[in-house]
Write an enzyme that holds these catalytic residues in place. Structure first.
Site, mmCIF file in Angstrom:
data_model
loop_
_atom_site.group_PDB
_atom_site.id
_atom_site.type_symbol
_atom_site.label_atom_id
_atom_site.label_comp_id
_atom_site.label_asym_id
_atom_site.label_seq_id
_atom_site.Cartn_x
_atom_site.Cartn_y
_atom_site.Cartn_z
ATOM 1 C CD GLU A 275 -2.728 -1.505 0.605
ATOM 2 O OE1 GLU A 275 -3.362 -0.545 0.160
ATOM 3 O OE2 GLU A 275 -2.953 -2.678 0.280
ATOM 4 C CB CYS A 314 -2.437 6.219 2.365
ATOM 5 S SG CYS A 314 -3.602 5.184 3.259
HETATM 6 P P1 NAP Z 1 8.412 4.991 4.581
HETATM 7 O O1 NAP Z 1 9.533 5.910 4.888
HETATM 8 O O2 NAP Z 1 8.452 4.264 3.307
HETATM 9 O O3 NAP Z 1 8.382 3.967 5.796
HETATM 10 C C1 NAP Z 1 7.410 2.958 5.859
HETATM 11 C C2 NAP Z 1 7.935 1.815 6.702
HETATM 12 O O4 NAP Z 1 9.026 1.189 6.036
HETATM 13 C C3 NAP Z 1 8.480 2.253 8.066
HETATM 14 O O5 NAP Z 1 8.131 1.288 9.015
HETATM 15 C C4 NAP Z 1 9.975 2.266 7.835
HETATM 16 O O6 NAP Z 1 10.708 2.097 9.020
HETATM 17 C C5 NAP Z 1 10.107 1.054 6.948
HETATM 18 N N1 NAP Z 1 11.346 0.959 6.215
HETATM 19 C C6 NAP Z 1 12.054 1.946 5.615
HETATM 20 N N2 NAP Z 1 13.123 1.421 4.992
HETATM 21 C C7 NAP Z 1 13.101 0.080 5.204
HETATM 22 C C8 NAP Z 1 13.947 -1.006 4.828
HETATM 23 N N3 NAP Z 1 15.028 -0.824 4.095
HETATM 24 N N4 NAP Z 1 13.609 -2.243 5.241
HETATM 25 C C9 NAP Z 1 12.507 -2.466 5.992
HETATM 26 N N5 NAP Z 1 11.677 -1.464 6.374
HETATM 27 C C10 NAP Z 1 11.966 -0.213 5.978
HETATM 28 O O7 NAP Z 1 7.020 5.712 4.656
HETATM 29 P P2 NAP Z 1 6.462 6.663 5.802
HETATM 30 O O8 NAP Z 1 7.219 7.935 5.730
HETATM 31 O O9 NAP Z 1 6.413 5.968 7.119
HETATM 32 O O10 NAP Z 1 4.962 6.840 5.355
HETATM 33 C C11 NAP Z 1 4.555 7.859 4.489
HETATM 34 C C12 NAP Z 1 4.226 7.332 3.134
HETATM 35 O O11 NAP Z 1 3.443 6.157 3.239
HETATM 36 C C13 NAP Z 1 3.396 8.289 2.311
HETATM 37 O O12 NAP Z 1 3.974 8.421 1.056
HETATM 38 C C14 NAP Z 1 2.033 7.638 2.185
HETATM 39 O O13 NAP Z 1 1.390 7.845 0.967
HETATM 40 C C15 NAP Z 1 2.337 6.212 2.362
HETATM 41 N N6 NAP Z 1 1.218 5.562 3.037
HETATM 42 C C16 NAP Z 1 0.453 4.693 2.352
HETATM 43 C C17 NAP Z 1 -0.599 4.064 2.977
HETATM 44 C C18 NAP Z 1 -1.470 3.086 2.258
HETATM 45 O O14 NAP Z 1 -2.306 2.420 2.884
HETATM 46 N N7 NAP Z 1 -1.350 2.962 0.984
HETATM 47 C C19 NAP Z 1 -0.866 4.315 4.317
HETATM 48 C C20 NAP Z 1 -0.068 5.204 4.969
HETATM 49 C C21 NAP Z 1 0.981 5.814 4.318
HETATM 50 P P3 NAP Z 1 11.354 3.339 9.783
HETATM 51 O O15 NAP Z 1 10.252 4.263 10.142
HETATM 52 O O16 NAP Z 1 11.995 2.705 10.956
HETATM 53 O O17 NAP Z 1 12.326 3.950 8.831
#
Ligand code: NAP
Length: 533
Positions: A275, A314
């Site tokens: 997602e 999101c």
């Molecule tokens: P993100 O930076 O991609 O992080 C998401 C998750 O991935 C976090 O738990 C992060 O951990 C983890 N992560 C990052 N690098 C990783 C790696 N190399 N290996 C394993 N895990 C890793 O996104 P975010 O800033 O938290 O969220 C914002 C984005 O999410 C927005 O763009 C939004 O559109 C999207 N979003 C989508 C939905 C949906 O349902 N489609 C819902 C909510 C948000 P850490 O925090 O520890 O780095």
């Protein structure tokens, strides 16, 4: 409850925590802290330290082993109905202590209504899943998906599909914006399917997710090994995953792409569900001119989507598509409503919108607004200035809601740039063909809506846009009172979206349970096939 870390230390049945100590992970049935200094997490409202997050030194291999050797067998011993009973007890346990989760959520910038979307939304989802399982799954461990199909003329040979539980685990990697709902909406179907879960919450709100796990652990309602949580990074963990496992990711497209290319997925075929980012649209019908109820519904819904959780959803509306003839009216109405939004500290009288999750997030959103503004102009709000009630606008991650207007719909920015905050862009359309073309430029979205009382228009938009959307809401005066809203994912209905939105599917009732099971075609005599029940 004490005031440090919103009382986290006094709530920590499994071990003490102080404001700047490392947030503990729940692994192998114990609370354990990573080593090193970790990443400091600050209060989104005050800027004070909340906790530190580190998984350094934690034995993630042992956690995977615990899920496989303890959690999996314990869950597979239970029937679907027994798992549903455990899930319902988990939802009850969280419900009884949800005030603690609200209070912690406030430190991430969430007002009480914001926290309810996350906490009550998550608990409600778990209750719905428990009920769906009791009604729609057998009191056994196997789903017979279809009736036998004869494969020979004599009636001695046939085939059918069975769904069984794999000997794997579900790793959930969650975004920061829904620490409770994001965890429970993934946990519920995995648990029902008999698959143990390891949660990796996003660092900025890991303390909220962790507290929810503490509540569940204290309640003792889940089988041993069914749920573990890693606060911090998960280096090396994907190296241990493969065919029987499921990885559920929510977050940015960049992280999704990195995980999607991991050998756990590309080589060993772990199931991977994404997602990701989404440039969701809401369409105002040509019939909904000022004075019509649908005009007001459109404006109200847009303002709600911009301000609930400070727009960090999101599914929030990023592109508001309106007939060119009424764009000035819509702009004026939305700007007037945004003017009434009171930004400030959650819990302070009169505050209607809280903070973003942190100062880094505010910097990201301001940057995205700058890119969008280059394609048009800001018509309400100022990304660099905000009046804040009950908090300091520099220490807290506050941002004023920002409405942009982009008249040139051929500019790529509104269809590519996601400002993950209280930000939306108004775009005009001239005729149905241009509208449908502009809708499709989102290249795949989680949620869309069409607000109109003209059934012909609604039908045309829904059917043309359906393939680009995971969910579409048709809103009019007749359904408004009961409508669940543009941005709210619903347990019974699919949440996910094609293309840019990640190509995944979550929820959708029992579809999500089936996604954790494995489908096998079994061939044999009618007697053998009947015996599988
Ligand atoms: P993100 O930076 O991609 O992080 C998401 C998750 O991935 C976090 O738990 C992060 O951990 C983890 N992560 C990052 N690098 C990783 C790696 N190399 N290996 C394993 N895990 C890793 O996104 P975010 O800033 O938290 O969220 C914002 C984005 O999410 C927005 O763009 C939004 O559109 C999207 N979003 C989508 C939905 C949906 O349902 N489609 C819902 C909510 C948000 P850490 O925090 O520890 O780095």
């Amino acid at each position: 409850m004490t005031s440090n870390l919103c009382g986290m230390s006094s709530w920590s049945e499994g071990g003490g925590t102080v404001a700047t100590s490392i947030l503990e992970s729940y692994l192998g049935g114990r609370w354990v802290a990573g080593s090193g200094t970790g990443v400091e997490v600050l209060d989104a409202v005050t800027g004070d330290p909340v906790t530190r997050v580190s998984s350094e030194g934690l034995d993630l291999g042992a956690a995977v082993d615990h899920a496989r050797r303890v959690g999996g067998p314990a869950l597979r011993e239970l029937t679907f109905h027994e798992r549903a009973t455990a899930l319902k007890a988990a939802a009850r346990a969280l419900d009884a202590r949800k005030a603690e989760l609200y209070e912690l959520s406030a430190r991430s910038g969430a007002t009480r209504p914001d926290a309810q979307v996350d906490v009550d939304g998550g608990i409600g989802t778990a209750f719905v899943y428990a009920s769906l399982a009791r009604k729609g799954l057998p009191d056994g461990t196997v789903v017979l998906e279809d009736d036998p199909v004869p494969l020979g003329r004599g009636g001695t040979f046939a085939g059918r599909h069975v769904l069984t539980t794999p000997r794997g685990l579900a790793l959930q990697v969650n975004a920061f914006n829904f620490p409770v709902w994001g965890m429970l909406e993934k946990l519920a179907p995995a648990l029902l399917a008999g698959v143990p879960t390891i949660v990796k919450p996003a660092t900025p709100t890991a303390y909220v997710a962790t507290h929810a796990v503490r509540i569940l652990e204290a309640a003792g309602v889940l089988p041993p090994g069914a749920l573990q949580l890693v606060a911090g990074g998960v280096p090396g963990l994907l190296d241990l995953l493969g065919g029987p496992d499921h990885i559920g990711f929510t977050g940015s497209a960049d992280t999704a792409a990195r995980l999607r290319s991991d050998p756990a997925v590309t080589l060993r075929s772990a199931r991977f569900n994404v997602e990701a980012d989404s440039l969701n649209c809401s369409v105002l019908g040509p019939d909904a001119v000022p004075g019509e109820p649908e005009f007001d519904l459109f404006v109200e819904q847009l303002v709600t989507e911009m301000t609930v959780k400070a727009g960090q959803k999101c599914t929030a509306i990023r592109r508001a598509l309106v007939p060119a003839e009424v764009i000035d009216d819509v702009q004026a109405a939305v700007a007037a409503a945004l003017d009434r939004v009171v930004v400030g500290a959650p819990g302070v009288d009169g505050v209607t919108m809280g903070a973003l999750v942190g100062l880094d997030q505010r910097t990201d959103v301001r940057h995205a607004v700058g890119r969008l503004a280059a394609a048009g102009r800001i018509v309400a709000g100022d990304p660099d200035k905000v009046d804040v009630v009950g908090a300091d606008d520099e220490r807290g991650a506050f941002l004023s809601p920002v409405l942009l207007r982009i008249d040139d719909v051929d500019r790529p920015e509104p269809h590519r740039v996601e400002a993950f905050g209280p930000v939306s862009s108004l775009l005009p359309y001239r005729g149905r063909a241009e509208l449908l073309d502009v809708v499709a430029r989102g290249e795949g979205s989680l949620a869309g809506s069409v607000v109109s009382a003209d059934p012909d228009f609604v039908r045309a938009v829904v059917l043309a846009a359906a393939a680009d959307h995971g969910r579409i809401l048709a809103l009019d005066r007749g359904s408004a009172a009961e409508s669940t809203g543009h941005g709210n994912a619903v347990a019974h209905l699919v949440h996910g979206g094609p293309g840019r939105a990640g190509g995944g599917e979550e929820l959708g009732g029992l579809r999500a349970v089936h996604a954790h099971l494995r489908r096998t075609a079994v061939q044999g005599s009618p007697g053998v096939l009947a015996s599988l029940a």
